[in-house]
Motif scaffolding. Structure first.
Motif, PDB file in Angstrom:
ATOM      1  N   LEU A   1      19.707  79.288  34.149  1.00  0.00           N
ATOM      2  CA  LEU A   1      20.027  78.336  35.217  1.00  0.00           C
ATOM      3  C   LEU A   1      21.520  78.383  35.530  1.00  0.00           C
ATOM      4  O   LEU A   1      21.927  78.396  36.698  1.00  0.00           O
ATOM      5  N   PHE A   2      22.330  78.431  34.503  1.00  0.00           N
ATOM      6  CA  PHE A   2      23.782  78.533  34.693  1.00  0.00           C
ATOM      7  C   PHE A   2      24.136  79.792  35.482  1.00  0.00           C
ATOM      8  O   PHE A   2      24.982  79.752  36.381  1.00  0.00           O
ATOM      9  N   ASN A   3      23.507  80.896  35.132  1.00  0.00           N
ATOM     10  CA  ASN A   3      23.762  82.138  35.870  1.00  0.00           C
ATOM     11  C   ASN A   3      23.418  81.983  37.348  1.00  0.00           C
ATOM     12  O   ASN A   3      24.160  82.432  38.216  1.00  0.00           O
ATOM     13  N   ALA A   4      22.284  81.352  37.598  1.00  0.00           N
ATOM     14  CA  ALA A   4      21.850  81.159  38.981  1.00  0.00           C
ATOM     15  C   ALA A   4      22.813  80.256  39.739  1.00  0.00           C
ATOM     16  O   ALA A   4      23.132  80.496  40.906  1.00  0.00           O
ATOM     17  N   ILE A   5      23.291  79.225  39.073  1.00  0.00           N
ATOM     18  CA  ILE A   5      24.252  78.318  39.696  1.00  0.00           C
ATOM     19  C   ILE A   5      25.540  79.073  40.020  1.00  0.00           C
ATOM     20  O   ILE A   5      26.099  78.954  41.109  1.00  0.00           O
ATOM     21  N   ALA A   6      25.998  79.874  39.069  1.00  0.00           N
ATOM     22  CA  ALA A   6      27.219  80.659  39.276  1.00  0.00           C
ATOM     23  C   ALA A   6      27.059  81.588  40.476  1.00  0.00           C
ATOM     24  O   ALA A   6      27.952  81.703  41.315  1.00  0.00           O
ATOM     25  N   ALA A   7      25.909  82.249  40.560  1.00  0.00           N
ATOM     26  CA  ALA A   7      25.659  83.165  41.669  1.00  0.00           C
ATOM     27  C   ALA A   7      25.637  82.407  42.989  1.00  0.00           C
ATOM     28  O   ALA A   7      26.172  82.875  44.000  1.00  0.00           O
ATOM     29  N   TYR A   8      25.048  81.248  42.970  1.00  0.00           N
ATOM     30  CA  TYR A   8      24.970  80.433  44.181  1.00  0.00           C
ATOM     31  C   TYR A   8      26.373  80.019  44.636  1.00  0.00           C
ATOM     32  O   TYR A   8      26.723  80.137  45.810  1.00  0.00           O
ATOM     33  N   VAL A   9      27.163  79.531  43.703  1.00  0.00           N
ATOM     34  CA  VAL A   9      28.505  79.048  44.032  1.00  0.00           C
ATOM     35  C   VAL A   9      29.405  80.187  44.519  1.00  0.00           C
ATOM     36  O   VAL A   9      30.160  80.031  45.474  1.00  0.00           O
ATOM     37  N   ALA A  10      29.295  81.326  43.872  1.00  0.00           N
ATOM     38  CA  ALA A  10      30.181  82.447  44.194  1.00  0.00           C
ATOM     39  C   ALA A  10      29.784  83.161  45.473  1.00  0.00           C
ATOM     40  O   ALA A  10      30.512  84.030  45.951  1.00  0.00           O
ATOM     41  N   SER A  11      28.642  82.800  46.021  1.00  0.00           N
ATOM     42  CA  SER A  11      28.164  83.465  47.233  1.00  0.00           C
ATOM     43  C   SER A  11      28.283  82.570  48.451  1.00  0.00           C
ATOM     44  O   SER A  11      27.493  81.671  48.624  1.00  0.00           O
ATOM     45  N   PRO A  12      29.297  82.831  49.249  1.00  0.00           N
ATOM     46  CA  PRO A  12      29.444  82.038  50.475  1.00  0.00           C
ATOM     47  C   PRO A  12      28.383  82.442  51.484  1.00  0.00           C
ATOM     48  O   PRO A  12      28.666  82.791  52.608  1.00  0.00           O
ATOM     49  N   ALA A  13      27.116  82.439  51.032  1.00  0.00           N
ATOM     50  CA  ALA A  13      26.009  82.862  51.867  1.00  0.00           C
ATOM     51  C   ALA A  13      25.581  81.713  52.770  1.00  0.00           C
ATOM     52  O   ALA A  13      25.944  80.571  52.527  1.00  0.00           O
ATOM     53  N   PRO A  14      24.816  82.022  53.809  1.00  0.00           N
ATOM     54  CA  PRO A  14      24.298  80.963  54.660  1.00  0.00           C
ATOM     55  C   PRO A  14      23.560  79.943  53.813  1.00  0.00           C
ATOM     56  O   PRO A  14      22.784  80.302  52.936  1.00  0.00           O
TER      57      PRO A  14
ATOM     58  N   PHE B   1      32.347  73.297  45.155  1.00  0.00           N
ATOM     59  CA  PHE B   1      31.562  73.204  43.928  1.00  0.00           C
ATOM     60  C   PHE B   1      32.462  73.282  42.703  1.00  0.00           C
ATOM     61  O   PHE B   1      32.125  73.934  41.709  1.00  0.00           O
ATOM     62  N   SER B   2      33.580  72.615  42.787  1.00  0.00           N
ATOM     63  CA  SER B   2      34.594  72.755  41.741  1.00  0.00           C
ATOM     64  C   SER B   2      34.080  72.297  40.373  1.00  0.00           C
ATOM     65  O   SER B   2      34.583  72.735  39.349  1.00  0.00           O
ATOM     66  N   GLY B   3      33.090  71.431  40.371  1.00  0.00           N
ATOM     67  CA  GLY B   3      32.529  70.982  39.095  1.00  0.00           C
ATOM     68  C   GLY B   3      31.880  72.107  38.312  1.00  0.00           C
ATOM     69  O   GLY B   3      31.764  72.055  37.093  1.00  0.00           O
ATOM     70  N   ALA B   4      31.456  73.146  39.041  1.00  0.00           N
ATOM     71  CA  ALA B   4      30.780  74.275  38.400  1.00  0.00           C
ATOM     72  C   ALA B   4      31.719  75.462  38.198  1.00  0.00           C
ATOM     73  O   ALA B   4      31.302  76.534  37.781  1.00  0.00           O
ATOM     74  N   LEU B   5      32.994  75.227  38.482  1.00  0.00           N
ATOM     75  CA  LEU B   5      33.965  76.307  38.471  1.00  0.00           C
ATOM     76  C   LEU B   5      34.054  77.019  37.124  1.00  0.00           C
ATOM     77  O   LEU B   5      34.151  78.252  37.062  1.00  0.00           O
ATOM     78  N   SER B   6      33.988  76.252  36.062  1.00  0.00           N
ATOM     79  CA  SER B   6      34.144  76.865  34.745  1.00  0.00           C
ATOM     80  C   SER B   6      32.978  77.799  34.407  1.00  0.00           C
ATOM     81  O   SER B   6      33.104  78.648  33.531  1.00  0.00           O
TER      82      SER B   6
ATOM     83  N   ALA C   1      38.201  80.244  25.091  1.00  0.00           N
ATOM     84  CA  ALA C   1      38.463  78.836  25.391  1.00  0.00           C
ATOM     85  C   ALA C   1      38.989  78.649  26.809  1.00  0.00           C
ATOM     86  O   ALA C   1      39.366  77.550  27.207  1.00  0.00           O
ATOM     87  N   LEU C   2      38.984  79.742  27.568  1.00  0.00           N
ATOM     88  CA  LEU C   2      39.592  79.715  28.891  1.00  0.00           C
ATOM     89  C   LEU C   2      39.003  78.662  29.817  1.00  0.00           C
ATOM     90  O   LEU C   2      39.721  77.977  30.553  1.00  0.00           O
ATOM     91  N   SER C   3      37.701  78.498  29.743  1.00  0.00           N
ATOM     92  CA  SER C   3      37.063  77.559  30.655  1.00  0.00           C
ATOM     93  C   SER C   3      37.467  76.110  30.372  1.00  0.00           C
ATOM     94  O   SER C   3      37.323  75.241  31.222  1.00  0.00           O
ATOM     95  N   LEU C   4      38.004  75.869  29.191  1.00  0.00           N
ATOM     96  CA  LEU C   4      38.503  74.527  28.887  1.00  0.00           C
ATOM     97  C   LEU C   4      39.695  74.175  29.770  1.00  0.00           C
ATOM     98  O   LEU C   4      39.972  73.009  30.027  1.00  0.00           O
ATOM     99  N   LEU C   5      40.401  75.201  30.220  1.00  0.00           N
ATOM    100  CA  LEU C   5      41.622  74.977  30.991  1.00  0.00           C
ATOM    101  C   LEU C   5      41.341  74.674  32.466  1.00  0.00           C
ATOM    102  O   LEU C   5      42.223  74.241  33.190  1.00  0.00           O
ATOM    103  N   VAL C   6      40.106  74.895  32.893  1.00  0.00           N
ATOM    104  CA  VAL C   6      39.786  74.703  34.302  1.00  0.00           C
ATOM    105  C   VAL C   6      39.927  73.239  34.727  1.00  0.00           C
ATOM    106  O   VAL C   6      40.367  72.942  35.829  1.00  0.00           O
TER     107      VAL C   6
END
Lengths: 216, 216
Positions: A56-69, A125-130, B128-133
């Motif tokens: 799920l985390f991977n999918a979220i990361a892919a979603y956030v990193a993709s400025p897709a429609p 989506f800065s909350g998912a940035l890490s 620990a990098l993501s801790l810095l975000v």
DNA sequence: ACCTGAACACCGTTCAAGT
DNA sequence: ACCTGAACACCGTTCAAGT
């Protein structure tokens, strides 16, 4: 409560997860809470993400990193792609991104445009940035970005290894700037949104100027 | 097992936590596991970090972000500073960083030096990098960095708001570059350590050139 | 002051079962 | 195929107690 045809989907799950993350932070996202928000037992999520939270985390990361429609959920790289089609809005099933009208603006304008959009997406989506720190999703949009960067930087006069090095620098600056802003946003003298954007542009301009062989 | 004079300290805890993070990732760090590694019951940790894991995370972030002499554990900003002295190596108790021999090298050399050291530090503790975000620890070394940046960039010819904007840009680039490297390090065509360093230098040089008013 | 031990609420995940 | 419900191992944290 009998049978629950919740109409769950990967997309609904990701969107709801992002909503929880925005409200309670990444640490506030639990499978059980996510299930509640989706009005489903937590275990139902595992039918759509069999590998669990990590997937799920991977999918979220892919979603956030993709400025897709909006509404397009990219598929993850690390897993079997043997699912049925799943294409939703016919955005090119031939493996290539659909050819768009050639962008004839100067290279630095195109790069600046991309950088601002990317920044906006990460900020949204800065909350998912890490999640992005240890994940580099291999999405179509990542591929498109590569191409765009390559063309623009070649046009700027770079060649050989310098093209990829410069692309890395631009990419690095963008995510770094967002991380920097997010890191300091709850501080006393933190700049407002407008000033943060101005700082981003300032640094980006400088970087592009320094990257260009003929001095900008 | 009677009484256990484990000789626990904030520093030992942080170091051991970093060790676990390096080995099993941030998600692999649990209070219980940390207790085991320290040969202590997990609850003993709460005596040194009464606010729990979140406080430990803050301390780790501060440690990682501070390229301080090894063995120096910075105090956190968000909590009561009413503890006893705790100074270990007399590195300045008057609130000011000890005056060092004036660095007479050109501004860009000083900045490059700092950037490389900062990068190396972040890379060393990349787990620990993501801790810095979402954390910007307010350490003495952060203050020293501010001063160093300000002097160097003023010397470069910048003035007014541009100084802080440029400092942000350099900072952003550094953490962004490390994030970028860590993100892609497990990929097929990932560059080796030497090439990664070369790319970092390449982008940094470009940025400094673009930042300098008189064209580098 | 420093550490233990039991307890509580919550978590991710498995697995058999329901439709 | 899609979801439930019970179960298991593990987690962060509190609190009273030991020295």
């Amino acid at each position: 409560m009998s049978r629950n045809y919740a109409g769950l989907s990967r997309e609904r799950i990701i969107l709801e997860a992002l909503h929880i993350i925005a409200g309670r932070g990444l640490g506030g996202l639990s499978m059980r809470r996510l299930g509640d928000a989706l009005e489903v037992e937590a275990m139902a999520i595992y039918h759509h993400f069999p590998l669990g939270k990590e997937q799920l985390f991977n999918a979220i990361a892919a979603y956030v990193a993709s400025p897709a429609p909006s509404g397009t959920v990219p598929t993850e790289p690390g897993e079997e792609a043997d699912e049925e089609a799943d294409e939703e809005s016919g955005e090119g099933t031939d493996g290539r991104v659909r050819e768009e009208a050639e962008d004839t603006r100067p290279w630095d304008v195109r790069l600046t445009d991309w950088a601002r959009a990317y920044r906006a997406r990460l900020l949204e989506f800065s909350g998912a940035l890490s999640l992005l720190v240890h994940r580099a999703p291999h999405t179509p949009s990542a591929e498109a970005t590569r191409a765009l960067m390559h063309r623009a930087l070649s046009e700027a006069g770079l060649s050989g290894d310098d093209v990829e090095r410069a692309a890395d620098a631009v990419h690095s600056y963008c995510v770094g700037a967002v991380v920097h802003q997010v890191r300091h946003q709850d501080e006393e003298g933190a700049p407002g949104a407008a000033e943060a954007e101005a700082r981003f542009d300032f640094g980006l301009r400088a970087l592009l100027r320094g990257l260009s062989p003929h001095g900008g």
